[in-house]
Design a protein around this motif. Structure first.
Motif, mmCIF file in Angstrom:
data_model
loop_
_atom_site.group_PDB
_atom_site.id
_atom_site.type_symbol
_atom_site.label_atom_id
_atom_site.label_comp_id
_atom_site.label_asym_id
_atom_site.label_seq_id
_atom_site.Cartn_x
_atom_site.Cartn_y
_atom_site.Cartn_z
ATOM 1 N N SER A 110 -13.988 -39.194 -18.230
ATOM 2 C CA SER A 110 -14.722 -38.355 -19.169
ATOM 3 C C SER A 110 -16.063 -39.037 -19.415
ATOM 4 O O SER A 110 -16.116 -40.153 -19.934
ATOM 5 C CB SER A 110 -13.944 -38.207 -20.478
ATOM 6 N N LEU A 111 -17.133 -38.385 -19.026
ATOM 7 C CA LEU A 111 -18.477 -38.956 -19.139
ATOM 8 C C LEU A 111 -19.121 -38.430 -20.412
ATOM 9 O O LEU A 111 -19.344 -37.232 -20.554
ATOM 10 C CB LEU A 111 -19.304 -38.578 -17.905
ATOM 11 N N LYS A 112 -19.391 -39.351 -21.333
ATOM 12 C CA LYS A 112 -20.046 -39.005 -22.597
ATOM 13 C C LYS A 112 -21.433 -39.626 -22.570
ATOM 14 O O LYS A 112 -21.596 -40.817 -22.805
ATOM 15 C CB LYS A 112 -19.243 -39.521 -23.786
ATOM 16 N N ALA A 113 -22.412 -38.817 -22.250
ATOM 17 C CA ALA A 113 -23.778 -39.312 -22.118
ATOM 18 C C ALA A 113 -24.613 -38.796 -23.282
ATOM 19 O O ALA A 113 -24.442 -37.665 -23.741
ATOM 20 C CB ALA A 113 -24.385 -38.853 -20.801
ATOM 21 N N ASP A 114 -25.526 -39.631 -23.735
ATOM 22 C CA ASP A 114 -26.443 -39.243 -24.797
ATOM 23 C C ASP A 114 -27.369 -38.150 -24.284
ATOM 24 O O ASP A 114 -27.729 -38.123 -23.104
ATOM 25 C CB ASP A 114 -27.256 -40.463 -25.239
ATOM 26 N N ARG A 115 -27.744 -37.241 -25.176
ATOM 27 C CA ARG A 115 -28.605 -36.131 -24.748
ATOM 28 C C ARG A 115 -29.990 -36.604 -24.327
ATOM 29 O O ARG A 115 -30.679 -35.927 -23.597
ATOM 30 C CB ARG A 115 -28.705 -35.064 -25.832
ATOM 31 N N GLU A 116 -30.401 -37.789 -24.752
ATOM 32 C CA GLU A 116 -31.706 -38.328 -24.378
ATOM 33 C C GLU A 116 -31.634 -39.225 -23.144
ATOM 34 O O GLU A 116 -32.651 -39.755 -22.712
ATOM 35 C CB GLU A 116 -32.287 -39.136 -25.547
ATOM 36 N N ALA A 117 -30.436 -39.410 -22.581
ATOM 37 C CA ALA A 117 -30.283 -40.288 -21.417
ATOM 38 C C ALA A 117 -30.989 -39.680 -20.207
ATOM 39 O O ALA A 117 -31.027 -38.468 -20.022
ATOM 40 C CB ALA A 117 -28.811 -40.508 -21.110
ATOM 41 N N ASP A 118 -31.529 -40.559 -19.385
ATOM 42 C CA ASP A 118 -32.224 -40.134 -18.177
ATOM 43 C C ASP A 118 -31.218 -39.574 -17.179
ATOM 44 O O ASP A 118 -30.165 -40.168 -16.932
ATOM 45 C CB ASP A 118 -32.952 -41.347 -17.581
ATOM 46 N N MET A 119 -31.508 -38.425 -16.606
ATOM 47 C CA MET A 119 -30.597 -37.802 -15.650
ATOM 48 C C MET A 119 -30.432 -38.648 -14.398
ATOM 49 O O MET A 119 -29.390 -38.607 -13.751
ATOM 50 C CB MET A 119 -31.112 -36.396 -15.304
ATOM 51 N N GLY A 120 -31.419 -39.467 -14.090
ATOM 52 C CA GLY A 120 -31.302 -40.371 -12.956
ATOM 53 C C GLY A 120 -30.185 -41.389 -13.161
ATOM 54 O O GLY A 120 -29.438 -41.709 -12.236
ATOM 55 N N LEU A 121 -30.052 -41.902 -14.386
ATOM 56 C CA LEU A 121 -28.989 -42.852 -14.693
ATOM 57 C C LEU A 121 -27.627 -42.178 -14.595
ATOM 58 O O LEU A 121 -26.672 -42.750 -14.062
ATOM 59 C CB LEU A 121 -29.194 -43.445 -16.093
ATOM 60 N N ILE A 122 -27.520 -40.948 -15.075
ATOM 61 C CA ILE A 122 -26.254 -40.217 -14.998
ATOM 62 C C ILE A 122 -25.897 -39.931 -13.543
ATOM 63 O O ILE A 122 -24.738 -40.043 -13.135
ATOM 64 C CB ILE A 122 -26.335 -38.928 -15.837
ATOM 65 N N THR A 123 -26.885 -39.598 -12.735
ATOM 66 C CA THR A 123 -26.646 -39.383 -11.306
ATOM 67 C C THR A 123 -26.200 -40.674 -10.638
ATOM 68 O O THR A 123 -25.304 -40.663 -9.779
ATOM 69 C CB THR A 123 -27.920 -38.841 -10.635
ATOM 70 N N ASP A 124 -26.806 -41.809 -11.026
ATOM 71 C CA ASP A 124 -26.379 -43.100 -10.478
ATOM 72 C C ASP A 124 -24.932 -43.412 -10.855
ATOM 73 O O ASP A 124 -24.178 -43.959 -10.046
ATOM 74 C CB ASP A 124 -27.307 -44.220 -10.965
ATOM 75 N N VAL A 125 -24.538 -43.065 -12.075
ATOM 76 C CA VAL A 125 -23.145 -43.265 -12.509
ATOM 77 C C VAL A 125 -22.217 -42.407 -11.659
ATOM 78 O O VAL A 125 -21.171 -42.866 -11.190
ATOM 79 C CB VAL A 125 -22.983 -42.945 -14.014
ATOM 80 N N LYS A 126 -22.602 -41.149 -11.420
ATOM 81 C CA LYS A 126 -21.773 -40.266 -10.592
ATOM 82 C C LYS A 126 -21.659 -40.787 -9.163
ATOM 83 O O LYS A 126 -20.589 -40.721 -8.551
ATOM 84 C CB LYS A 126 -22.346 -38.844 -10.591
ATOM 85 N N LEU A 127 -22.749 -41.321 -8.608
ATOM 86 C CA LEU A 127 -22.708 -41.885 -7.257
ATOM 87 C C LEU A 127 -21.831 -43.135 -7.200
ATOM 88 O O LEU A 127 -21.106 -43.351 -6.224
ATOM 89 C CB LEU A 127 -24.116 -42.192 -6.762
#
Length: 150
Positions: A110-127
């Motif tokens: 379950s990924l709980k990301a802050d709404r201000e987090a950079d989408m690049g960081l979230i993509t790196d987490v998914k990768l």
């Protein structure tokens, strides 16, 4: 004097008067001893709002990943209670796959990301999760109210 033995084929009656006490004692013991796994986020996370949300039905092999701001203001990744970077994230989930993962019950995240987090960081987490073969990823969000407020 001789005693005569009764020869009956009856089964003696089982006294079950103390059975409810025993059941409640065991129940109370497990309620006291068992604790639910609950993580304390070390990062500040304000999840985005959504309209089409569904609750998760399965909670076995579920890991919480928080992507949020620390007190210093930078974005960090927290898995359950541990702070990690992307390389540690992949290594951690590869080890967890070997330990707990199976084809029948794969690891879920379950990924709980802050709404201000950079989408690049979230993509790196998914990768990083994809490298560890963790493919069941859900995203946490709060329900959007009718008037636009939480």
């Amino acid at each position: 004097m001789r005693f005569r033995k009764r020869h009956t084929n009856e089964v003696p009656i089982l006294n079950t008067a103390s059975l409810p006490d025993l059941i409640f004692t065991v129940l109370f013991f497990f309620m006291i001893v068992t604790h639910l796994r609950d993580e304390t986020p070390k990062v500040q996370v304000e999840v985005p709002q959504g309209t089409e949300l569904t609750p998760m039905s399965r909670r076995e092999n579920l890991y919480q990943i928080y992507v949020g701001r620390t007190a210093a203001g930078d974005f960090r990744i927290q898995v359950n209670e541990k702070m990690m970077d992307l390389e540690q994230l992949t290594v951690f989930f590869l080890a967890e796959q070997r330990k707990f993962g199976s084809e029948d019950e794969p690891i879920s995240v379950s990924l709980k990301a802050d709404r201000e987090a950079d989408m690049g960081l979230i993509t790196d987490v998914k990768l990083a999760l994809r490298k560890a073969n963790v493919l069941n990823v859900s995203y946490a969000a709060s329900m959007k109210a009718e008037n636009g407020k939480k």
